[in-house]
Motif scaffolding. Sequence first.
Motif, PDB file in Angstrom:
ATOM      1  N   SER A   1      44.359  44.191  11.066  1.00  0.00           N
ATOM      2  CA  SER A   1      45.538  44.865  10.510  1.00  0.00           C
ATOM      3  C   SER A   1      46.515  43.850   9.937  1.00  0.00           C
ATOM      4  O   SER A   1      47.082  44.054   8.861  1.00  0.00           O
ATOM      5  CB  SER A   1      46.227  45.710  11.592  1.00  0.00           C
TER       6      SER A   1
ATOM      7  N   THR B   1      44.905  44.748   6.384  1.00  0.00           N
ATOM      8  CA  THR B   1      45.575  46.019   6.089  1.00  0.00           C
ATOM      9  C   THR B   1      47.006  45.803   5.619  1.00  0.00           C
ATOM     10  O   THR B   1      47.393  46.272   4.550  1.00  0.00           O
ATOM     11  CB  THR B   1      45.563  46.932   7.333  1.00  0.00           C
TER      12      THR B   1
ATOM     13  N   GLY C   1      45.936  49.321  15.348  1.00  0.00           N
ATOM     14  CA  GLY C   1      45.582  49.973  14.090  1.00  0.00           C
ATOM     15  C   GLY C   1      44.848  51.265  14.352  1.00  0.00           C
ATOM     16  O   GLY C   1      44.652  51.676  15.502  1.00  0.00           O
TER      17      GLY C   1
ATOM     18  N   GLY D   1      40.765  51.852  10.052  1.00  0.00           N
ATOM     19  CA  GLY D   1      40.813  50.402   9.969  1.00  0.00           C
ATOM     20  C   GLY D   1      39.714  49.749  10.785  1.00  0.00           C
ATOM     21  O   GLY D   1      39.120  48.762  10.360  1.00  0.00           O
TER      22      GLY D   1
END
Length: 338
Positions: free
Chosen positions: A151, A155, A288, A292
């Motif tokens: 993440s 992300t 997350g 993800g």
Amino acid sequence: MRVFQIEGDWGIDNLKLSERPEPVAGRNQVLVAMRMAALNSRDLIVPERGYGRATGNLPLIPVSDGVGEVVAIGEGVTRVAVGDRVCPTYFQNWTGGAPSPARFASSLGGAIDGVMADLMCLSEEGVVKVPEYLSDAEAATLPCAALTAWSAIATYGQTKAGDKILIQGTGGVALFALEFAKMHGAHVTMISSSDEKLDRVRAMGADATINYRTTPDWARASREITGENGGYDNIIELGGETTLPLSLRAVRPGGTLSMIGVLSGLKLEASLGPIVARQVRLQGVTVGHRDGLEAMMKAMTQHQIHPVLGETFAFADLKAAMSHLKAGDNFGKTLIGF
């Protein structure tokens, strides 16, 4: 079935090996026979009710990360089949999209029962199939530590080739962050108080290292590393109170501080001026969502990424495993075999 649970009252002394009835899978549920578990820093906090009311209620089965085999499915289940290896997701109710109080309240091992049980009954939406190339031990490490790093790097960090990343420490999240950052083509600096551990991360691909014990002002020392970039594009901030002021000096204008850990303290005693004047983004990262986790597993499979493993303890030796993790001398994930 065997469980480890915190019972009677909070505190590590009340973490006990116990028994519960075997669960049965209902509609849209799966029954998972657990094989391995992996410890995270939060697993040391939960028994002491360190998250307050958000820690959950007693009795509580701890530990969030693990892997098992689906041994039964309820009516209507389509995501997995009997015989599949799966990881329970850290947030059972967060499959995708933005976080919410309800989604954050569904974390395994506090606020809801975790993986230290022979059998787990879960929603089919709360499990993810494991890549075949990973061993049980490797797969067990993924739901919390690996996804947190993913993440921060992919992300939210949106890392691209050539980015300069600084990672604090050599714990589980840090080692995954190194692997994922290199996967994205980034230049990675890692800091630690151990020269031995810094040698090991250089062997894993770290481009630069700083011993913060012998070089306390690592922000100044990093200027030669970042050069014209003016600082790091993203700093994986795991220290908290002590490291944040230095991170604010080491991040580039417009860069990101990915706030993950608070190992050195919870208080914020740093000048807010640099955040505004240099347009720094302070991004909190709390693991997350399932989407993800599945994206991360696909990327790991493509690049054949292997987690770094440490020592393995028996199910009955959970407390010894926790003591090992707390000591901080370990390198690689601490595991529990069922």
